[in-house]
Design an enzyme around this catalytic site. Sequence first.
Site, PDB file in Angstrom:
ATOM      1  CE1 TYR A 241     -15.446   1.649  -7.872  1.00  0.00           C
ATOM      2  CE2 TYR A 241     -14.731   0.577  -5.858  1.00  0.00           C
ATOM      3  CZ  TYR A 241     -15.598   0.664  -6.923  1.00  0.00           C
ATOM      4  OH  TYR A 241     -16.618  -0.254  -7.046  1.00  0.00           O
ATOM      5  N   GLY A 242     -10.397   0.964  -8.108  1.00  0.00           N
ATOM      6  CA  GLY A 242      -9.827  -0.357  -7.879  1.00  0.00           C
ATOM      7  C   GLY A 242      -9.393  -0.947  -9.200  1.00  0.00           C
TER       8      GLY A 242
ATOM      9  CG  MET B 282     -11.297  -6.024  -7.966  1.00  0.00           C
ATOM     10  SD  MET B 282     -12.842  -6.760  -7.394  1.00  0.00           S
ATOM     11  CE  MET B 282     -14.029  -6.038  -8.512  1.00  0.00           C
TER      12      MET B 282
ATOM     13  CB  VAL C  22     -17.328  -0.027  -3.333  1.00  0.00           C
ATOM     14  CG1 VAL C  22     -17.558   1.338  -3.983  1.00  0.00           C
ATOM     15  CG2 VAL C  22     -16.366   0.116  -2.162  1.00  0.00           C
TER      16      VAL C  22
ATOM     17  CB  SER D 249     -17.100  -4.807  -5.264  1.00  0.00           C
ATOM     18  OG  SER D 249     -17.603  -3.541  -5.657  1.00  0.00           O
TER      19      SER D 249
ATOM     20  NE  ARG E 286     -15.534 -11.589 -11.114  1.00  0.00           N
ATOM     21  CZ  ARG E 286     -15.075 -12.388 -10.164  1.00  0.00           C
ATOM     22  NH1 ARG E 286     -14.002 -13.142 -10.399  1.00  0.00           N
ATOM     23  NH2 ARG E 286     -15.670 -12.473  -8.985  1.00  0.00           N
TER      24      ARG E 286
ATOM     25  CE1 TYR F 124      -4.407   0.496  -0.007  1.00  0.00           C
ATOM     26  CE2 TYR F 124      -3.944   2.172   1.636  1.00  0.00           C
ATOM     27  CZ  TYR F 124      -4.810   1.593   0.729  1.00  0.00           C
ATOM     28  OH  TYR F 124      -6.058   2.109   0.560  1.00  0.00           O
TER      29      TYR F 124
ATOM     30  CG  LEU G  36     -12.258   6.789   2.328  1.00  0.00           C
ATOM     31  CD1 LEU G  36     -13.419   7.670   1.895  1.00  0.00           C
ATOM     32  CD2 LEU G  36     -12.764   5.650   3.211  1.00  0.00           C
TER      33      LEU G  36
END
Lengths: 389, 389
Positions: free
Chosen positions: A301-302, A304, A212, A210, A232, A99, A328
């Site tokens: 924001y991701g 995956m 979120v 997810s 998916r 991170y 965030l």
Amino acid sequence: MASLRLVALKALHRPSSLWKCNLSHSFLPRTHAFPTVRPFSAVMSPPSTAVVYDQHGTPDTVTRIVEVPPVELKATDVCVKMLAAPINPSDINRIEGVYPVRPQVPAVGGYEGVGEVHSLGSSVKDLSPGDWVIPSPPSSGMLFDSFFFFLGTWQTYIVKDQSIWHKIDKGTPIEYAATITVNPLTALRMLEDFTSLKSGDCIVQNGATSIVGQCIIQLARYQGIHSINITRDRPGSDEVKDKLKKLGADEVYTESQLEVKNVKALLANIPEPALGFNCVGGNAASLVLKFLRQGGTMVTYGGMSKKPITVSTSSFIFKDLSLRGFWLQKWMSSDKAKECRKMIDHLLSIVREGKLTYEMELVPFSDFPTALDKALGKLGSQPKQVIKF
Amino acid sequence: MASLRLVALKALHRPSSLWKCNLSHSFLPRTHAFPTVRPFSAVMSPPSTAVVYDQHGTPDTVTRIVEVPPVELKATDVCVKMLAAPINPSDINRIEGVYPVRPQVPAVGGYEGVGEVHSLGSSVKDLSPGDWVIPSPPSSGMLFDSFFFFLGTWQTYIVKDQSIWHKIDKGTPIEYAATITVNPLTALRMLEDFTSLKSGDCIVQNGATSIVGQCIIQLARYQGIHSINITRDRPGSDEVKDKLKKLGADEVYTESQLEVKNVKALLANIPEPALGFNCVGGNAASLVLKFLRQGGTMVTYGGMSKKPITVSTSSFIFKDLSLRGFWLQKWMSSDKAKECRKMIDHLLSIVREGKLTYEMELVPFSDFPTALDKALGKLGSQPKQVIKF
């Protein structure tokens, strides 16, 4: 995993020897400072059982459960008995050391959670024993330029200044109180901070299953905003579709259903979306871009799929798309975060109305190693793991 | 090309027969309306020689040079004798029909240019014969939602309402007056519309040898802003570097020079750029992103490599980059464009100061077919072709 379990048991049964050999004075200076000269009347915390890691690495090998000694409360300190705290993917990444901003080791794991006020420093007036509180914001400090302070919520008692604790309504289920910041607040900010949406407008997102994603569907619906959702291709996609529609999704498509020339022709009575959310990357991000209207914005924001986002030149020039990102933890260090407690109260009230739900599994702290295995994906697809202390 | 040349000669020598057989009444309603009942005292324009296309396609096969008959001036009309007009890449794309917004055919080619006032409608007070004017904005109307009006500057006389003509200083070289909108205004708007830059700040760009790129270097330097410039690897890159440095570039790198782990280590006394410009795509766009500082913005305005832009998830989430696009023609239909004449005057004054230069070739209108070949890249790398009428 066997070795962690062994250490965990040892830690739980032989706390005094363990913390002595494993914790240095530099460990936990803010949550459990070692006492120096103690006045007779001083308020002391109970000892705390904590999940700690001394170095970054694979979470099931570097974390240990240890006993941390009692701490003296300063006048403005509050001792909180933790009730619940989740294992979020970002907690895993912090332990792994991947991170971008991470605690200095040794550190206690965990970022968000909920607790009950146990005892108070002599000058604390606004809280009482028994109150439910969450750390809000869950960490603080400047990003990139200076020190960032992490709380570490995976422990039974936390002593911190009254300023970090936000009292919440005890009518909230603890698993939601424990998880209200990282996922629901991300969804709320992303819906509000990039485009001005009004009732009747529309958003599009991938990774809709997810947490979120589920929050976005429900918070959008709460504001009268339509949602187009991309999932998916996998067995059981019809059940997934039904589940998301029950949450309020207007449209749900698997990626393969969108292998058509003009995805917008699929939209009947829904306006073209001005805002899109991407937490997958690769083709799933391109599908979000395809749905966006002229001048629209996609917020990432991701990632995956671990694939990058690929965009045509004409999407920028002629379609005038904007691509942004949301994190965030960075938002938490911005001026806007001053309002975060109002937002948390708003989100918790929606939870209590029953209009914001997502699947979680409450796990006793003694089963932490199993919960960690589940959070690490070792036991297949599992709901979010929330530790109950 | 031979057929165009033949038609061109025919058109120039046999105008009356050509326009009769090739132009319909619906052609050029705004620039050369066919007269109906003409009062004895009416002001008429001279006939105009124009480059027209009746259908979209390869420019050297679909364009023809034809004679357009005289037009009666309405009270507020101005007849302008064109002096010069460039062949821009976007003019080519409009003729090819690959531009998102394109004129209805038949149409006259060209978008920007400069002319001299030839004659006036009865009520025009603010212009006089001999004044130099440019169409500003060069076209008008709503994008996407409704009709968009194109002027068509590749012709010897244009009759249009006084409102579209902007009087400029006659001390300006005609090739700069003719080209001040499409490239220099793009550079100016991109430097000002996305990030607030101040003297001492820095920008980064690829495609630095393009005319917009050269304008960015010079306009940035004019404001005390540093520039990092990325060029293609090709023979003569040292000369290119010297040329750009003479224009005011702080740093010039070829793409291969930037195949290093940390491009920012190359920057000595220049701050990390907050703003980047991309007109290439592919690897050259990724290099712009690498240079950008936390929270920076990359603006795409071209895609010379024909490769898309690929961005990592972490660039959006953790580096908080924004990706945007700029298209002058869309900007021209926005509210901001109300100020465009002030901006044009500002840019022309910088030209007259000698602080904004770029290479062009002035070509007589009679050599239009050769200029078009050069603009189409048939004769190797050539400076921008500007038709002199």
